[in-house]
Write a protein that holds these residues in place. Structure first.
Motif, short mmCIF file in Angstrom:
data_model
loop_
_atom_site.label_atom_id
_atom_site.label_comp_id
_atom_site.label_asym_id
_atom_site.label_seq_id
_atom_site.Cartn_x
_atom_site.Cartn_y
_atom_site.Cartn_z
N THR A 6 8.76 -10.26 9.25
CA THR A 6 9.96 -11.04 8.95
C THR A 6 9.58 -12.51 8.73
O THR A 6 8.47 -12.94 9.06
N GLU A 7 10.53 -13.26 8.21
CA GLU A 7 10.28 -14.69 7.99
C GLU A 7 9.95 -15.40 9.29
O GLU A 7 9.06 -16.26 9.34
N ASP A 8 10.68 -15.06 10.36
CA ASP A 8 10.42 -15.69 11.66
C ASP A 8 9.01 -15.39 12.14
O ASP A 8 8.33 -16.28 12.68
N ARG A 10 6.40 -14.57 10.27
CA ARG A 10 5.44 -15.29 9.40
C ARG A 10 5.33 -16.75 9.81
O ARG A 10 4.23 -17.32 9.86
N MET A 11 6.47 -17.35 10.13
CA MET A 11 6.45 -18.76 10.57
C MET A 11 5.70 -18.89 11.89
O MET A 11 4.93 -19.84 12.08
#
Length: 377
Positions: A6-8, A10-11
């Motif tokens: 998810t984007e979270d 990946r961050m």
């Protein structure tokens, strides 16, 4: 099923990888690993401030992640940097308290997440050979409390932990699942003996003895004699963590080796142009991708029924144990003699890959376990 992070996540991975690259270079890591404490309290606090520890726990326990993939993302990055801070034991102890702890014990997870309290997992015993049910340490009822006796081996950061999560038998014979209880034991308790030593792959561990250690009733985690299910639940997250850490270390060892093959010249050409070495490297890359698939499968399987979950976990641990050893051997051989030198980071990645195989059960143990759960399914 979509296995893309998810984007979270990946961050989180980008932030953690950048922090490790900038603040936890190999020279820093080597100095920390060989220090008297075997880890850095300052960097442990900084990891906590970044939210890395919190990512290992669910929101209900004060974190902001806690899924198997959250654990895998964090530990893959830690494996890339050979981080020696006590993430694994923090994860296992915190998960056990979240699963079966009292309200007060669950509240203490916040201190693990903010880095103000160090916890160590004291379960393995001399001669246990990875058998999770073999517990000979004993806890006997005395009044409202308990008296603990026995010994535990290879307790990570046992010298410096504030509390130990200790397994002890309150009933049954040495190999029974039933009768195992868990206790939170302050390291400074009277009767707790600690002998610390350096580990071959960096950091420190300890042998811990318990000589009639008196504990209050509030030290018991969960119902008396029902600790095995909690142990299995918590160490399941630990197996995902170790498998992901091994994957991160493999990726770095691969990158080091590819770079060496491109730059080292023989007969006036890079040795990476030799077909035999290209074939060996291609085989290795395929093996690493197989390990990656096993880690994804284990992270996805944490919420599955017991037999499917434990098969996925044992498959992943077996896979990274086998492939990790091969990666270590092949990368060192492709480097030649320089691959064995202390100054080259590759040798330290190889040591860590070999030692990961021996934490929470080696490849032989998990192959047998995979077969056993297959029969039970």
């Amino acid at each position: 099923m979509d296995f893309q992070p998810t984007e979270d996540r990946r961050m989180l991975a980008d932030t953690l990888n950048r922090f490790i690259a900038e603040q936890y270079g190999f020279d820093v890591r080597d100095r920390i690993a060989r220090s008297g404490e075997g880890f850095s309290r300052d960097l442990w606090q900084r990891f906590a401030e970044l939210g890395v520890i919190g990512a290992l726990f669910a929101e209900a326990d004060g974190g902001f992640g806690g899924d198997g993939f959250d654990v895998a993302v964090v530990f893959e990055s830690l494996g890339r940097g050979l981080v020696v801070e006590p993430f694994l034991d923090t994860l296992i102890v915190g998960r056990a308290l979240a699963q079966a702890g009292s309200d007060a014990q669950r509240e203490s997870i916040a201190q693990l997440i903010d880095g103000s309290r160090l916890a160590a997992f004291a379960h393995d015993e001399p001669g246990s050979h990875y058998e999770a049910t073999r517990v000979t340490a004993r806890a006997e009822k005395r009044g409202d409390g308990w008296v603990l006796t026995g010994a535990k081996g290879v307790v990570q950061q046992g010298e410096h932990a504030d509390v130990l999560l200790v397994s002890a038998r309150t009933s049954g014979s040495d190999y029974d699942e039933a009768g195992i209880s868990l206790f939170v034991v302050p390291r400074a308790s009277s009767g707790v003996g600690v002998r610390g030593y350096r580990k071959i792959d960096g950091g420190r561990a300890a042998e811990v003895t318990f000589d009639h250690v008196e504990l209050g009733a509030d030290a018991l985690v969960g119902p008396e004699g029902s600790g095995f299910a909690t142990l299995e639940h918590a160490t399941g997250f630990g197996l995902v963590a170790l498998a992901a850490e091994a994957l991160g270390a493999m990726d770095v060892a691969r990158d080091f080796t590819l770079d060496y093959l491109r730059t080292r010249k023989q007969f006036g050409v890079p040795i990476g142009s030799f077909q035999a070495l290209q074939h060996r490297m291609a085989d290795l890359l395929l093996e690493i991708e197989q390990a990656r698939s096993a880690v994804i499968n284990a992270a996805a399987g944490l919420g599955a029924p017991r037999a499917a979950r434990e098969r996925a976990l044992s498959a992943a641990k077996y896979t990274v144990g086998r492939i990790g050893a091969r990666v270590a051997e092949e990368c060192i051989q492709l480097h030649g003699g320089i691959g064995m030198t202390w100054e080259l980071p590759l040798a330290h990645y190889a040591k860590r890959l070999v030692m990961i195989d021996h934490q929470l059960g080696d490849e032989d143990h998990h192959l047998e376990r995979y077969v056993a759960f297959g029969r039970a399914a």
